[in-house]
Design a protein around this motif. Structure first.
Motif, PDB file in Angstrom:
ATOM      1  N   MET A   1      54.411  37.641 -15.786  1.00 17.51           N
ATOM      2  CA  MET A   1      54.780  38.793 -14.967  1.00 17.51           C
ATOM      3  C   MET A   1      55.259  38.363 -13.582  1.00 17.51           C
ATOM      4  O   MET A   1      56.205  38.923 -13.045  1.00 17.51           O
ATOM      5  CB  MET A   1      53.579  39.742 -14.833  1.00 17.51           C
ATOM      6  N   ASP A   2      54.599  37.369 -12.998  1.00 16.62           N
ATOM      7  CA  ASP A   2      55.014  36.870 -11.689  1.00 16.62           C
ATOM      8  C   ASP A   2      56.416  36.274 -11.755  1.00 16.62           C
ATOM      9  O   ASP A   2      57.211  36.431 -10.816  1.00 16.62           O
ATOM     10  CB  ASP A   2      54.026  35.820 -11.176  1.00 16.62           C
ATOM     11  N   VAL A   3      56.712  35.569 -12.851  1.00 14.25           N
ATOM     12  CA  VAL A   3      58.040  34.974 -13.020  1.00 14.25           C
ATOM     13  C   VAL A   3      59.093  36.065 -13.100  1.00 14.25           C
ATOM     14  O   VAL A   3      60.167  35.963 -12.497  1.00 14.25           O
ATOM     15  CB  VAL A   3      58.075  34.082 -14.277  1.00 14.25           C
ATOM     16  N   LEU A   4      58.789  37.144 -13.845  1.00 13.02           N
ATOM     17  CA  LEU A   4      59.728  38.260 -13.975  1.00 13.02           C
ATOM     18  C   LEU A   4      59.962  38.923 -12.627  1.00 13.02           C
ATOM     19  O   LEU A   4      61.116  39.206 -12.252  1.00 13.02           O
ATOM     20  CB  LEU A   4      59.185  39.277 -14.977  1.00 13.02           C
ATOM     21  N   ASN A   5      58.890  39.181 -11.884  1.00 15.03           N
ATOM     22  CA  ASN A   5      59.029  39.788 -10.557  1.00 15.03           C
ATOM     23  C   ASN A   5      59.868  38.918  -9.632  1.00 15.03           C
ATOM     24  O   ASN A   5      60.703  39.404  -8.859  1.00 15.03           O
ATOM     25  CB  ASN A   5      57.653  40.014  -9.934  1.00 15.03           C
ATOM     26  N   SER A   6      59.644  37.596  -9.677  1.00 13.20           N
ATOM     27  CA  SER A   6      60.382  36.673  -8.827  1.00 13.20           C
ATOM     28  C   SER A   6      61.863  36.662  -9.186  1.00 13.20           C
ATOM     29  O   SER A   6      62.728  36.654  -8.293  1.00 13.20           O
ATOM     30  CB  SER A   6      59.793  35.266  -8.964  1.00 13.20           C
ATOM     31  N   ALA A   7      62.159  36.679 -10.478  1.00  9.08           N
ATOM     32  CA  ALA A   7      63.554  36.655 -10.924  1.00  9.08           C
ATOM     33  C   ALA A   7      64.285  37.926 -10.499  1.00  9.08           C
ATOM     34  O   ALA A   7      65.417  37.885  -9.990  1.00  9.08           O
ATOM     35  CB  ALA A   7      63.617  36.485 -12.434  1.00  9.08           C
ATOM     36  N   ILE A   8      63.630  39.078 -10.706  1.00 10.65           N
ATOM     37  CA  ILE A   8      64.247  40.349 -10.310  1.00 10.65           C
ATOM     38  C   ILE A   8      64.408  40.414  -8.799  1.00 10.65           C
ATOM     39  O   ILE A   8      65.424  40.907  -8.279  1.00 10.65           O
ATOM     40  CB  ILE A   8      63.415  41.537 -10.818  1.00 10.65           C
ATOM     41  N   GLY A   9      63.421  39.891  -8.061  1.00 12.82           N
ATOM     42  CA  GLY A   9      63.512  39.882  -6.601  1.00 12.82           C
ATOM     43  C   GLY A   9      64.678  39.063  -6.095  1.00 12.82           C
ATOM     44  O   GLY A   9      65.390  39.470  -5.166  1.00 12.82           O
ATOM     45  N   SER A  10      64.905  37.894  -6.687  1.00 10.41           N
ATOM     46  CA  SER A  10      66.037  37.046  -6.290  1.00 10.41           C
ATOM     47  C   SER A  10      67.369  37.728  -6.596  1.00 10.41           C
ATOM     48  O   SER A  10      68.309  37.681  -5.794  1.00 10.41           O
ATOM     49  CB  SER A  10      65.961  35.703  -7.023  1.00 10.41           C
ATOM     50  N   LEU A  11      67.434  38.382  -7.762  1.00 12.10           N
ATOM     51  CA  LEU A  11      68.653  39.118  -8.122  1.00 12.10           C
ATOM     52  C   LEU A  11      68.904  40.242  -7.133  1.00 12.10           C
ATOM     53  O   LEU A  11      70.046  40.455  -6.681  1.00 12.10           O
ATOM     54  CB  LEU A  11      68.517  39.668  -9.543  1.00 12.10           C
ATOM     55  N   ASN A  12      67.856  40.966  -6.769  1.00 16.13           N
ATOM     56  CA  ASN A  12      67.992  42.066  -5.815  1.00 16.13           C
ATOM     57  C   ASN A  12      68.503  41.590  -4.460  1.00 16.13           C
ATOM     58  O   ASN A  12      69.390  42.194  -3.860  1.00 16.13           O
ATOM     59  CB  ASN A  12      66.642  42.762  -5.624  1.00 16.13           C
ATOM     60  N   ASP A  13      67.928  40.497  -3.961  1.00 13.28           N
ATOM     61  CA  ASP A  13      68.329  39.990  -2.652  1.00 13.28           C
ATOM     62  C   ASP A  13      69.813  39.654  -2.622  1.00 13.28           C
ATOM     63  O   ASP A  13      70.528  39.983  -1.665  1.00 13.28           O
ATOM     64  CB  ASP A  13      67.497  38.757  -2.285  1.00 13.28           C
ATOM     65  N   ALA A  14      70.293  38.985  -3.673  1.00 16.02           N
ATOM     66  CA  ALA A  14      71.703  38.614  -3.734  1.00 16.02           C
ATOM     67  C   ALA A  14      72.593  39.843  -3.895  1.00 16.02           C
ATOM     68  O   ALA A  14      73.630  39.979  -3.228  1.00 16.02           O
ATOM     69  CB  ALA A  14      71.935  37.635  -4.893  1.00 16.02           C
ATOM     70  N   LEU A  15      72.198  40.743  -4.787  1.00 16.62           N
ATOM     71  CA  LEU A  15      72.989  41.947  -5.046  1.00 16.62           C
ATOM     72  C   LEU A  15      73.145  42.787  -3.788  1.00 16.62           C
ATOM     73  O   LEU A  15      74.255  43.236  -3.460  1.00 16.62           O
ATOM     74  CB  LEU A  15      72.301  42.764  -6.149  1.00 16.62           C
ATOM     75  N   TRP A  16      72.057  42.999  -3.060  1.00 16.19           N
ATOM     76  CA  TRP A  16      72.107  43.850  -1.884  1.00 16.19           C
ATOM     77  C   TRP A  16      72.764  43.165  -0.691  1.00 16.19           C
ATOM     78  O   TRP A  16      73.532  43.788   0.045  1.00 16.19           O
ATOM     79  CB  TRP A  16      70.696  44.311  -1.522  1.00 16.19           C
ATOM     80  N   ALA A  17      72.485  41.888  -0.496  1.00 11.26           N
ATOM     81  CA  ALA A  17      73.021  41.182   0.672  1.00 11.26           C
ATOM     82  C   ALA A  17      74.528  40.982   0.585  1.00 11.26           C
ATOM     83  O   ALA A  17      75.241  41.092   1.592  1.00 11.26           O
ATOM     84  CB  ALA A  17      72.324  39.831   0.835  1.00 11.26           C
ATOM     85  N   TYR A  18      75.046  40.698  -0.608  1.00  9.84           N
ATOM     86  CA  TYR A  18      76.450  40.317  -0.728  1.00  9.84           C
ATOM     87  C   TYR A  18      77.352  41.395  -1.315  1.00  9.84           C
ATOM     88  O   TYR A  18      78.577  41.262  -1.266  1.00  9.84           O
ATOM     89  CB  TYR A  18      76.564  39.047  -1.586  1.00  9.84           C
ATOM     90  N   LEU A  19      76.759  42.471  -1.848  1.00  8.88           N
ATOM     91  CA  LEU A  19      77.605  43.484  -2.470  1.00  8.88           C
ATOM     92  C   LEU A  19      77.265  44.901  -2.010  1.00  8.88           C
ATOM     93  O   LEU A  19      78.125  45.602  -1.464  1.00  8.88           O
ATOM     94  CB  LEU A  19      77.477  43.384  -4.001  1.00  8.88           C
ATOM     95  N   VAL A  20      76.024  45.338  -2.199  1.00 11.15           N
ATOM     96  CA  VAL A  20      75.687  46.735  -1.949  1.00 11.15           C
ATOM     97  C   VAL A  20      75.784  47.084  -0.461  1.00 11.15           C
ATOM     98  O   VAL A  20      76.462  48.054  -0.079  1.00 11.15           O
ATOM     99  CB  VAL A  20      74.277  47.062  -2.467  1.00 11.15           C
ATOM    100  N   ILE A  21      75.112  46.330   0.401  1.00 15.02           N
ATOM    101  CA  ILE A  21      75.108  46.649   1.832  1.00 15.02           C
ATOM    102  C   ILE A  21      76.508  46.560   2.448  1.00 15.02           C
ATOM    103  O   ILE A  21      76.907  47.470   3.190  1.00 15.02           O
ATOM    104  CB  ILE A  21      74.104  45.753   2.582  1.00 15.02           C
ATOM    105  N   PRO A  22      77.308  45.512   2.174  1.00 22.57           N
ATOM    106  CA  PRO A  22      78.675  45.510   2.698  1.00 22.57           C
ATOM    107  C   PRO A  22      79.498  46.712   2.231  1.00 22.57           C
ATOM    108  O   PRO A  22      80.239  47.311   3.028  1.00 22.57           O
ATOM    109  CB  PRO A  22      79.259  44.204   2.157  1.00 22.57           C
ATOM    110  N   LEU A  23      79.359  47.100   0.958  1.00 23.50           N
ATOM    111  CA  LEU A  23      80.105  48.251   0.450  1.00 23.50           C
ATOM    112  C   LEU A  23      79.657  49.543   1.126  1.00 23.50           C
ATOM    113  O   LEU A  23      80.488  50.384   1.497  1.00 23.50           O
ATOM    114  CB  LEU A  23      79.927  48.376  -1.056  1.00 23.50           C
ATOM    115  N   LEU A  24      78.350  49.712   1.283  1.00 25.03           N
ATOM    116  CA  LEU A  24      77.838  50.899   1.966  1.00 25.03           C
ATOM    117  C   LEU A  24      78.398  51.006   3.374  1.00 25.03           C
ATOM    118  O   LEU A  24      78.832  52.080   3.809  1.00 25.03           O
ATOM    119  CB  LEU A  24      76.306  50.848   2.024  1.00 25.03           C
ATOM    120  N   ALA A  25      78.400  49.892   4.090  1.00 22.51           N
ATOM    121  CA  ALA A  25      78.890  49.891   5.468  1.00 22.51           C
ATOM    122  C   ALA A  25      80.375  50.218   5.535  1.00 22.51           C
ATOM    123  O   ALA A  25      80.813  51.059   6.336  1.00 22.51           O
ATOM    124  CB  ALA A  25      78.610  48.536   6.118  1.00 22.51           C
ATOM    125  N   ILE A  26      81.167  49.575   4.685  1.00 28.34           N
ATOM    126  CA  ILE A  26      82.618  49.781   4.708  1.00 28.34           C
ATOM    127  C   ILE A  26      82.976  51.218   4.343  1.00 28.34           C
ATOM    128  O   ILE A  26      83.755  51.883   5.043  1.00 28.34           O
ATOM    129  CB  ILE A  26      83.313  48.788   3.750  1.00 28.34           C
TER     130      ILE A  26
END
Length: 489
Positions: free
Chosen positions: A1-26
């Motif tokens: 379960m910890d491995v799954l949480n860590s994997a999803i967390g890493s995916l979230n950080d990348a998704l939001w930092a490089y795609l979602v937040i820039p798109l929201l701002a623009i």
């Protein structure tokens, strides 16, 4: 379960930092500039349009009103994101997350206006009135059914499954906190499964009743629960009014990295503020347009304005109440996360009884969010298929996810929700960027009619070059709503 949480967390950080937040701002800044800050200029008009009356639905009963559509979307917006989500943002991002939540809500109010106006423009008729949303304006407006299908699948997973799991988890957590306070011991393990079963049964009773029952429940419960929570929050703020300048200073200084709180740097504050802000107010995500499309109004812009008001009510009022409840209590960051942080803050100010009252409020907020979330999924399932067996299966899966969410870990359900929410927002933002010009043309038409003293009325012949508009048929002049006469406001 910890491995799954860590994997999803890493995916979230990348998704939001490089795609979602820039798109929201623009997208948010673009529509704010192009509309000349419609989300700020027309606040009085937003309040006025809430009072518009609906027409009759095809089945002869009254269609969904502007206020009922607002209540359905508010039922989804005003939930655990306002209490638990804000607490999570502060616990992990520090007080600065609150400022980024506010800024995100204000800027993205323009996107909320655009998406709900488009949903009205491209809505379609059904047996109870209208339905629509991003899947429909992607298909009818962009002529990209593949994108509509992709969005429909994303929103079914996000709202029907992931967000409802979050709501159930938050209720179970709040109940466990109340039990612990009342008994002075750790809540027994059977609490969460029992809460899960009870929620699943209650959810089934409501969602199998259809959209009118959802609208009725939302319209009845949302104002009451919001008012109760506001009163509690104002009492706490009033008791600590001398702390408000300090709290505001902490919010601003932490937001720009001038003062650190625990492990929360400016990057974490921005990330958590925007994530939890989007989860709470849903501006630009593509969810509220599904409710906005159900309203029977005389002009698409009316519902765009109403849904923008919903963003402000959620972020600038309800979320702010939670933030001040927590921050005036001078929390120790990292000790509690989620419902417990807000509960402890209330208990510190008002006593143990307030903790139990908050549990009731969380239940009401989360449960109405749950049924509102369900409707978003149902609307998009109807877009995907007309098979008679699809809807009962979807309802059964939603009920099952409610139970599973209640017994799952907090980290897992929030991480899952962040991932699906991020993908859903990206699809919608990519769609409204080119379609937003139509919403701006409708805004100009609306304002021109208002300047003439009219109650604005739209028919599709006012946009003769636009294909895919299935409603808004032109009518003979003597069949127009009498409210459209000059001087009627």
């Amino acid at each position: 379960m910890d491995v799954l949480n860590s994997a999803i967390g890493s995916l979230n950080d990348a998704l939001w930092a490089y795609l979602v937040i820039p798109l929201l701002a623009i997208v948010g800044v673009y529509f704010t500039v192009r509309s000349r800050a419609v989300q700020l200029r027309l606040v009085p008009e937003m309040l006025r349009t809430l009072r518009s009356h609906p027409e009759s639905a095809p089945d002869g009963r009254r269609a969904i009103s502007a206020f009922q559509a607002f209540s359905i979307s508010a039922a989804s917006r005003i939930g655990t994101g306002n209490i638990v989500g804000v607490a999570v943002a502060i616990a992990l991002g520090g007080p600065g997350a609150v400022l980024w939540m506010w800024l995100m809500g204000i800027v993205m109010g323009s996107a909320a206006f655009v998406e709900s106006t488009l949903a009205q423009l491209f809505k379609v008729k059904d047996e109870t009135g209208f339905r629509g949303g991003p899947a429909y304006y992607m298909t009818l407006g962009l002529k990209a059914r593949w994108m509509g299908v992709l969005f429909a699948v994303a929103i079914i997973f996000t709202f029907g499954f992931a967000f409802n799991a979050v709501q159930a988890n938050s209720i179970a957590s709040a109940v466990s906190g109340s039990v612990s306070t009342a008994t002075g011991a750790q809540a027994p393990g059977w609490i969460a499964p029992t809460v899960g079963v009870a929620l699943a049964v209650l959810a089934a009773l409501v969602i199998f009743g259809g959209v009118r029952r959802i609208a009725h429940v939302a319209q009845t419960v949302v104002p009451f629960m919001a008012l109760t929570y506001l009163v509690i929050g104002l009492v706490v703020v009033g008791m600590n009014v001398d702390q408000i300048p300090v709290v505001l200073t902490d919010i601003v200084s932490s937001a720009f990295g001038l003062r650190e709180f625990g492990a929360a740097g400016v990057g974490t504050a921005i990330m958590m503020g925007i994530r939890r802000g989007l989860f709470s107010n849903e501006a630009g995500m593509g969810s509220a347009p599904n409710a906005g499309a159900t309203a029977s109004v005389s002009h698409p812009v009316k519902q765009g304005l109403v849904q923008t008001l919903g963003v402000y009510f959620d972020t600038l009022v309800i979320c702010s109440v939670t933030a001040f409840i927590i921050l005036v209590s001078k929390p120790v960051y990292g000790d509690e996360v989620g419902a417990e942080l807000t509960q402890k803050a209330l208990e510190a100010n008002l006593g143990a009884w307030s903790l139990h009252l908050l549990t009731v409020i969380i239940f009401l907020l989360a449960f109405t969010s749950l049924v509102g979330n369900y409707y978003y999924g149902e609307s998009n399932l109807r877009f995907l298929t007309s098979l008679p067996t699809a809807l009962p299966v979807y309802r059964a899966v939603v009920v099952a996810m409610v139970f599973l969410g209640a017994v799952a870990s907090l980290d897992l359900v929030w991480s899952f929700a962040d991932t699906t929410m991020g993908f859903m927002a990206v699809i919608n933002l990519v769609a409204i960027a080119p379609l937003g010009t139509l919403a701006l043309r409708l805004l100009l038409d609306y304002q021109q009619q208002r300047k003439q003293g009219l109650n604005p009325v739209f028919t599709r012949d006012r946009l003769p070059d636009v294909e895919g508009i299935e409603c808004w048929e032109p009518q003979p002049a003597d069949e127009h709503d009498p409210r459209s006469a000059p001087g009627v406001r």
